[in-house]
Motif scaffolding. Structure first.
Motif, mmCIF file in Angstrom:
data_model
loop_
_atom_site.group_PDB
_atom_site.id
_atom_site.type_symbol
_atom_site.label_atom_id
_atom_site.label_comp_id
_atom_site.label_asym_id
_atom_site.label_seq_id
_atom_site.Cartn_x
_atom_site.Cartn_y
_atom_site.Cartn_z
ATOM 1 N N ILE A 128 0.794 -1.293 0.006
ATOM 2 C CA ILE A 128 -0.077 -0.010 0.029
ATOM 3 C C ILE A 128 0.794 1.138 -0.195
ATOM 4 C CG2 ILE A 128 -1.744 1.392 1.519
ATOM 5 C CD1 ILE A 128 -2.944 -1.489 2.184
ATOM 6 N N GLU A 129 1.902 1.021 0.970
ATOM 7 C CA GLU A 129 2.935 2.594 1.006
ATOM 8 C C GLU A 129 3.549 2.651 -0.392
ATOM 9 O OE1 GLU A 129 3.965 2.087 5.602
ATOM 10 O OE2 GLU A 129 5.432 1.508 4.133
ATOM 11 N N GLY A 130 3.920 1.356 -1.283
ATOM 12 C CA GLY A 130 4.574 1.533 -2.440
ATOM 13 C C GLY A 130 3.898 2.078 -3.597
ATOM 14 N N GLU A 131 2.458 1.657 -3.698
ATOM 15 C CA GLU A 131 1.423 1.813 -4.893
ATOM 16 C C GLU A 131 0.329 2.865 -4.699
ATOM 17 O OE1 GLU A 131 0.111 -1.839 -6.041
ATOM 18 O OE2 GLU A 131 2.001 -2.923 -5.990
ATOM 19 N N LEU A 132 0.104 3.163 -3.425
ATOM 20 C CA LEU A 132 -1.051 3.980 -3.392
ATOM 21 C C LEU A 132 -0.573 5.295 -2.350
ATOM 22 C CD1 LEU A 132 -3.991 3.790 -3.822
ATOM 23 C CD2 LEU A 132 -4.330 3.186 -1.281
ATOM 24 N N GLU A 133 -1.381 6.534 -3.286
ATOM 25 C CA GLU A 133 -1.202 7.739 -2.629
ATOM 26 C C GLU A 133 -2.434 7.956 -1.681
ATOM 27 O OE1 GLU A 133 -0.392 10.703 -5.193
ATOM 28 O OE2 GLU A 133 1.688 9.966 -6.166
ATOM 29 N N TYR A 134 -2.138 8.550 -0.399
ATOM 30 C CA TYR A 134 -3.198 9.032 0.419
ATOM 31 C C TYR A 134 -2.779 9.762 1.403
ATOM 32 C CZ TYR A 134 -0.484 5.128 2.957
ATOM 33 O OH TYR A 134 0.410 4.587 3.539
ATOM 34 N N PRO A 135 -3.696 10.597 2.018
ATOM 35 C CA PRO A 135 -3.300 11.414 3.188
ATOM 36 C C PRO A 135 -3.406 10.725 4.482
ATOM 37 C CG PRO A 135 -5.498 11.991 2.432
ATOM 38 C CD PRO A 135 -5.015 10.854 1.386
ATOM 39 N N GLY A 136 -2.601 11.177 5.468
ATOM 40 C CA GLY A 136 -2.656 10.421 6.723
ATOM 41 C C GLY A 136 -2.232 9.068 6.591
ATOM 42 N N GLN A 137 -3.026 8.177 7.309
ATOM 43 C CA GLN A 137 -2.575 6.591 7.388
ATOM 44 C C GLN A 137 -3.605 5.679 7.238
ATOM 45 O OE1 GLN A 137 -0.982 6.098 11.228
ATOM 46 N NE2 GLN A 137 -2.741 5.727 12.387
ATOM 47 N N ILE A 138 -3.383 4.564 7.003
ATOM 48 C CA ILE A 138 -4.340 3.414 6.508
ATOM 49 C C ILE A 138 -4.200 2.505 7.560
ATOM 50 C CG2 ILE A 138 -5.355 1.937 4.971
ATOM 51 C CD1 ILE A 138 -4.622 3.939 2.623
ATOM 52 N N LYS A 139 -5.220 1.925 8.562
ATOM 53 C CA LYS A 139 -5.014 0.901 9.364
ATOM 54 C C LYS A 139 -5.348 -0.656 8.660
ATOM 55 C CE LYS A 139 -6.857 -0.866 13.649
ATOM 56 N NZ LYS A 139 -8.189 -0.904 14.697
ATOM 57 N N VAL A 140 -4.376 -1.458 8.627
ATOM 58 C CA VAL A 140 -4.632 -2.914 8.070
ATOM 59 C C VAL A 140 -4.836 -3.749 9.066
ATOM 60 C CG1 VAL A 140 -3.661 -4.724 6.511
ATOM 61 C CG2 VAL A 140 -3.009 -2.128 5.984
ATOM 62 N N THR A 141 -6.304 -4.456 9.044
ATOM 63 C CA THR A 141 -6.518 -5.424 10.188
ATOM 64 C C THR A 141 -6.845 -6.840 9.408
ATOM 65 O OG1 THR A 141 -7.742 -3.902 11.447
ATOM 66 C CG2 THR A 141 -8.025 -6.101 11.752
ATOM 67 N N VAL A 142 -6.032 -7.852 9.490
ATOM 68 C CA VAL A 142 -6.072 -9.149 9.149
ATOM 69 C C VAL A 142 -7.053 -10.006 9.972
ATOM 70 C CG1 VAL A 142 -4.954 -11.020 8.254
ATOM 71 C CG2 VAL A 142 -4.075 -9.205 7.901
ATOM 72 N N ILE A 143 -8.000 -10.559 9.598
ATOM 73 C CA ILE A 143 -8.981 -11.329 10.536
ATOM 74 C C ILE A 143 -8.855 -13.040 9.957
ATOM 75 C CG2 ILE A 143 -11.336 -11.689 11.164
ATOM 76 C CD1 ILE A 143 -11.842 -8.812 10.561
ATOM 77 N N ARG A 144 -8.466 -13.641 10.819
ATOM 78 C CA ARG A 144 -8.398 -15.056 10.783
ATOM 79 C C ARG A 144 -9.387 -15.742 11.784
ATOM 80 N NH1 ARG A 144 -5.798 -19.592 13.085
ATOM 81 N NH2 ARG A 144 -5.344 -21.362 11.535
ATOM 82 N N GLU A 145 -10.429 -16.428 11.101
ATOM 83 C CA GLU A 145 -11.512 -16.977 11.999
ATOM 84 C C GLU A 145 -11.796 -18.481 11.564
ATOM 85 O OE1 GLU A 145 -16.141 -16.097 13.101
ATOM 86 O OE2 GLU A 145 -15.291 -15.412 11.499
ATOM 87 N N THR A 146 -11.942 -19.300 12.811
ATOM 88 C CA THR A 146 -12.107 -20.741 12.714
ATOM 89 C C THR A 146 -13.295 -21.055 13.399
ATOM 90 O OG1 THR A 146 -10.478 -21.399 14.503
ATOM 91 C CG2 THR A 146 -9.717 -21.332 12.183
#
Length: 511
Positions: free
Chosen positions: A486-504
């Motif tokens: 995301i940091e290398g390919e996308l331009e955006y203001p501020g920051q983006i929170k990335v949440t990975v959810i693994r559910e069993t």
């Protein structure tokens, strides 16, 4: 008479001769007496010298005897010391002989032990080879295959442990870093408050009545053509009551046209010659206003020593907007924010404020020159002899090049803070949707990702992964990889929170 004179002369001659002989006798008597005295003195001196000579001779003999005695005494002491040293050396030599004999004995024992050890090692190697052959026969694997299997298992365990350690370290560092950064950024934002007014690419000039539209158009459109030719903008005269719309991408030309039209409407004399005169006068007024705005920006930011041409370019930013945000006000705000954060971190406040004020200077002429405003701004900074640090801060504030100073990092942070203020900028719905779609596409491109959802206006993305293909530790690595992409390919203001959810889930039914 003559006889008397002869008698006198004869008496004088006789007197002189008698005196001569008398003096001679007296002198001889004195000389004889002096010689006698001299002889006596010499004899006395000889006697005294002989006496002194005898005394000194005796003293010399006594001194020689004393020195001889001391020398003999010292010689005796040295001889006795030498005898003691010889006895000690003899004792040490005997001790060394005994030790040498012991060393030779121990060396012989070590040689025997080495031979025994060598024989034992050969026997152990033979036993190991026999055991290895037996293990290979029992397990059905060669030693290299077993080694690879063991290395793979160890590598997997180490990777899981490393991921766990990285997670703990990241959590700790993130907690401390976010706390400190939040304090600094919050303090900077609280200390500097700015108003935000959205601007557009069109200007509206109010008219006293609709009849004025006809006068603006003129006979066969000559007035409107003259105004559009001289200013380089478009006049839109439609059904809007008592208003004329001025449209153009060059904000300075649009401002010149707006002011000129307002003066023409107020004056009432509208014809090509008058239009040319008013436009030229208005252009000079706008140039003066540009210079004043540039000087105001440097004074308000407390940045001094900027080249006059750069000051004029700063003034042009007063009429330039980016996503509806006034670029000059944005530059002033970035200067203040960067200076405040630099002060909190103990960095160069003057450098940070100067770089913050000049970071978007390229936007003043980006519609006239090819290239991005970052490249144009860096070239302008070089042209007007700004320092390498300022040039790097201008060139790196969008991540195009690496940061060379910590102040340059603050410029990027201050730029982001100014841009994400509520109401500071706006973007079109189409651009907003495209950004969300690209964000989700980046997440979906990773193996094991089932579905991703961009939420909170693109400030967060939640990623559902397949639990049978990605475990808990691997999900941490997936989150890091997505962040980097995301940091290398996308331009955006501020920051983006990335949440990975693994559910069993385990489902069963009671019957």
């Amino acid at each position: 008479m003559l006889e008397n004179m002869l008698m006198v002369i004869a008496a004088l001659v006789i007197g002189a001769g008698s005196g001569y002989f008398i003096r001679k006798l007296i002198a001889e008597a004195k000389i004889s007496s002096a010689e006698t005295a001299a002889k006596r003195i010499v004899e006395e001196a000889n006697l005294e010298a002989n006496s002194l000579k005898r005394e000194k001779h005796l003293e010399a003999k006594e001194e020689a005897h004393r020195l001889r005695s001391e020398l003999e005494k010292e010689s005796k002491e040295r001889r006795s010391e030498l005898q003691r040293m010889e006895r000690r050396l003899d004792q040490k030599e005997e001790s060394l002989d005994r030790k040498l004999s012991n060393v030779e004995t121990k060396e012989e024992e070590l040689r025997r032990k080495e031979e025994d050890n060598k024989r034992f090692r050969e026997e152990v190697e033979i036993l190991q080879q026999q055991q290895l052959a037996e293990l290979e026969r029992v397990s059905g694997m060669s030693s290299d295959e077993a080694k690879d299997l063991l290395m793979q298992r160890v590598r997997n365990e180490i990777e899981h442990e490393m991921i766990g350690m990285v997670k703990d370290l990241e959590s700790q560092a993130r907690a401390e870093g976010e706390k400190k950064a939040r304090e600094i950024v919050t303090l900077a934002i609280q200390r500097y408050a700015a108003d935000h007014v959205s601007e557009s690419t069109v200007s509206v000039v109010s008219l006293p009545n609709d009849e004025m539209k006809g006068r603006i158009i003129g006979r066969e459109g000559r007035n409107i053509r003259a105004l559009e030719t001289l200013t380089g903008i478009d006049l839109i005269i439609d059904d809007t009551p008592e208003a004329v719309i001025i449209s153009g991408f060059d904000p300075i030309r649009r401002e010149v046209a707006r002011l000129a039209l307002e003066k023409l409407v107020s004056d009432g004399r509208i014809h090509p010659a008058r239009i040319e005169e008013i436009v030229e006068k208005t252009r000079k007024e706008v140039d003066a206003q540009i210079k004043e705005e540039g000087e105001r920006a440097t004074f308000e930011s407390r940045v001094h020593g900027i080249h006059p041409d750069l000051v004029n370019l700063l003034g042009k930013l007063r009429f330039r907007t980016s996503y509806g945000q006034n670029v000059l006000q944005h530059s002033i705000e970035v200067s203040h924010l960067a200076g405040m954060m630099a002060s909190e971190l103990g960095l160069d406040v003057t450098f940070a404020k100067r770089a913050g004020l000049l970071h978007d200077i390229g936007k003043a002429i980006d519609h006239e020159t090819e290239g991005s405003h970052v490249q144009i701004g860096a070239e302008l900074a070089k042209k007007y002899k700004e320092t390498e640090g300022i040039v790097n801060a201008v060139e790196a504030h969008h991540g195009d090049v690496d940061f060379q100073t910590l102040e340059a990092v603050l410029i990027q942070s201050a730029d982001a803070i100014s841009a994400v203020r509520p109401g500071a900028r706006r973007e079109t719905l189409e651009a907003y949707i495209k950004r969300l779609e690209k964000l989700e596409n980046i997440a979906d491109s990773f193996e094991g990702v089932e579905k991703s959802y961009a939420i909170h206006a693109g400030r967060e993305i939640r990623i559902m992964v397949k639990p049978d293909r990605i475990d808990d530790y691997t999900s941490i690595q997936v989150a890091r990889d997505i962040v980097k992409k995301i940091e290398g390919e996308l331009e955006y203001p501020g920051q983006i929170k990335v949440t990975v959810i693994r559910e069993t889930r385990a489902v069963d039914y009671a019957k």
